[in-house]
Every structure is written in structure tokens, then in C-alpha cells.
Design a protein around this motif. Sequence first.
Motif, mmCIF file in Angstrom:
data_model
loop_
_atom_site.group_PDB
_atom_site.id
_atom_site.type_symbol
_atom_site.label_atom_id
_atom_site.label_comp_id
_atom_site.label_asym_id
_atom_site.label_seq_id
_atom_site.Cartn_x
_atom_site.Cartn_y
_atom_site.Cartn_z
ATOM 1 N N SER A 42 85.316 -20.209 -4.573
ATOM 2 C CA SER A 42 85.566 -19.435 -5.328
ATOM 3 C C SER A 42 85.654 -20.460 -7.146
ATOM 4 N N HIS A 43 84.912 -19.544 -7.878
ATOM 5 C CA HIS A 43 85.722 -20.340 -9.543
ATOM 6 C C HIS A 43 86.826 -19.947 -9.413
ATOM 7 N N LYS A 44 87.387 -18.615 -9.068
ATOM 8 C CA LYS A 44 89.065 -18.285 -9.370
ATOM 9 C C LYS A 44 89.654 -19.369 -8.945
ATOM 10 N N PHE A 45 90.064 -20.516 -8.003
ATOM 11 C CA PHE A 45 90.440 -21.313 -7.833
ATOM 12 C C PHE A 45 90.144 -22.714 -7.294
ATOM 13 N N HIS A 46 88.868 -22.588 -7.360
ATOM 14 C CA HIS A 46 88.087 -23.656 -6.734
ATOM 15 C C HIS A 46 88.267 -24.488 -5.524
ATOM 16 N N GLY A 47 88.526 -23.620 -4.728
ATOM 17 C CA GLY A 47 88.506 -23.565 -3.080
ATOM 18 C C GLY A 47 87.739 -22.673 -1.865
ATOM 19 N N PRO A 48 87.751 -22.917 -0.429
ATOM 20 C CA PRO A 48 87.118 -21.448 -0.065
ATOM 21 C C PRO A 48 87.834 -20.005 -0.240
ATOM 22 N N GLY A 49 87.203 -19.502 -0.111
ATOM 23 C CA GLY A 49 88.347 -17.093 -0.502
ATOM 24 C C GLY A 49 87.558 -16.319 0.317
ATOM 25 N N LEU A 50 87.812 -15.596 0.310
ATOM 26 C CA LEU A 50 87.479 -14.389 0.240
ATOM 27 C C LEU A 50 87.713 -13.340 -0.223
ATOM 28 N N ARG A 51 86.432 -12.519 -1.717
ATOM 29 C CA ARG A 51 86.411 -11.882 -2.189
ATOM 30 C C ARG A 51 86.378 -10.722 -1.701
ATOM 31 N N TYR A 52 87.078 -9.562 -2.581
ATOM 32 C CA TYR A 52 87.425 -8.290 -2.521
ATOM 33 C C TYR A 52 87.169 -7.289 -3.924
ATOM 34 N N GLU A 53 87.559 -6.390 -4.036
ATOM 35 C CA GLU A 53 86.377 -5.408 -4.890
ATOM 36 C C GLU A 53 88.038 -4.222 -5.074
ATOM 37 N N LEU A 54 88.226 -4.442 -6.388
ATOM 38 C CA LEU A 54 89.033 -3.166 -6.148
ATOM 39 C C LEU A 54 88.852 -2.159 -7.965
ATOM 40 N N ALA A 55 88.996 -0.842 -7.537
ATOM 41 C CA ALA A 55 89.441 -0.080 -8.399
ATOM 42 C C ALA A 55 90.363 0.945 -8.753
ATOM 43 N N ILE A 56 91.427 1.071 -9.976
ATOM 44 C CA ILE A 56 92.038 1.538 -10.440
ATOM 45 C C ILE A 56 91.945 2.552 -10.803
ATOM 46 N N CYS A 57 92.438 3.878 -11.327
ATOM 47 C CA CYS A 57 92.616 4.764 -11.480
ATOM 48 C C CYS A 57 93.282 4.842 -13.443
ATOM 49 N N ILE A 58 91.961 4.748 -14.146
ATOM 50 C CA ILE A 58 93.006 4.422 -15.500
ATOM 51 C C ILE A 58 93.813 5.032 -15.746
ATOM 52 N N ARG A 59 94.117 6.142 -15.254
ATOM 53 C CA ARG A 59 95.507 8.279 -15.419
ATOM 54 C C ARG A 59 96.642 7.455 -14.605
ATOM 55 N N THR A 60 96.049 6.787 -13.057
ATOM 56 C CA THR A 60 97.080 6.446 -12.705
ATOM 57 C C THR A 60 98.028 5.581 -12.365
ATOM 58 N N GLY A 61 97.219 5.299 -12.512
ATOM 59 C CA GLY A 61 97.466 3.256 -12.221
ATOM 60 C C GLY A 61 96.881 3.460 -9.934
#
Length: 121
Positions: A42-61
Motif C-alpha cells: 500500500s502506497h498509503k502507509f508503505h506496507g502490506p494491506g487490503l484495499r476497500y472501496e466506500l461510497a457515501i451519499c453526499i446528502r445524508t452521509g
Amino acid sequence: MPVIEWENRFHRALRGSNILVSIDGVDFRIMEPSPFNPKWYSHKFHGPGLRYELAICIRTGDIVWAYGGLPCGEWSDLRLARDVFIFGLREGEKAIADRGYNDPNFLISLTETMMGRKNRF
């Protein structure tokens, strides 16, 4: 217990709006698999990881989409979105995303929109 429901993106949606969610990839640290394999990096923390994708409603959160648990080094944010997410969008619907999601057919970069460069909505 709340349930993640894709159709909840329409809650309190403005009439005629075609942008209902924001989407981003989230990386979670894992123990280093053995033998070493760069597919987990993972380039986000420079180590091994799993990636997930999240979507959030912009009106309700509300979280309306979750997908993943895939090796960070093999699955970019854009690849995750193209694997499943974009097929859930209705015709003309788009999502707000960061620059890691470079696909103007389905995704709008909020950073570039705010700077007035492109993707006006």
C-alpha cells in the motif's frame, strides 16, 4: 443495526441531480504475507494491506457502497471502481472522487471542479 443499501443514495436527493455519492479507496494494514509479494504493498502507509472501496451519499452521509478486501498493490482505486461500482450507476449518474479516479465518463474529480479546470456540475 444499519445495513449498507446502494439504493439509499437517493434519500433526500435533489431533483435532477446526477451526482449522489462520493467514492474513495481505503487501505487496511495486514501482517506481511510470506513469502514477500509486492501485490500487497500500500502506497498509503508503505506496507502490506487490503484495499476497500466506500461510497457515501453526499446528502445524508450514509455509507451506501462497500466493496473490496483486495491486495493494495494490484488494485488501484480506479480499478476497483471499474470492476463493479460503475455498473451500479444509472445512465448519466456520476460520483465525486479524488484524482486517483481518472474516468470522466463515470467519475468527477472534486479537486479539479473546485479549481475551475473541468467537470463543472
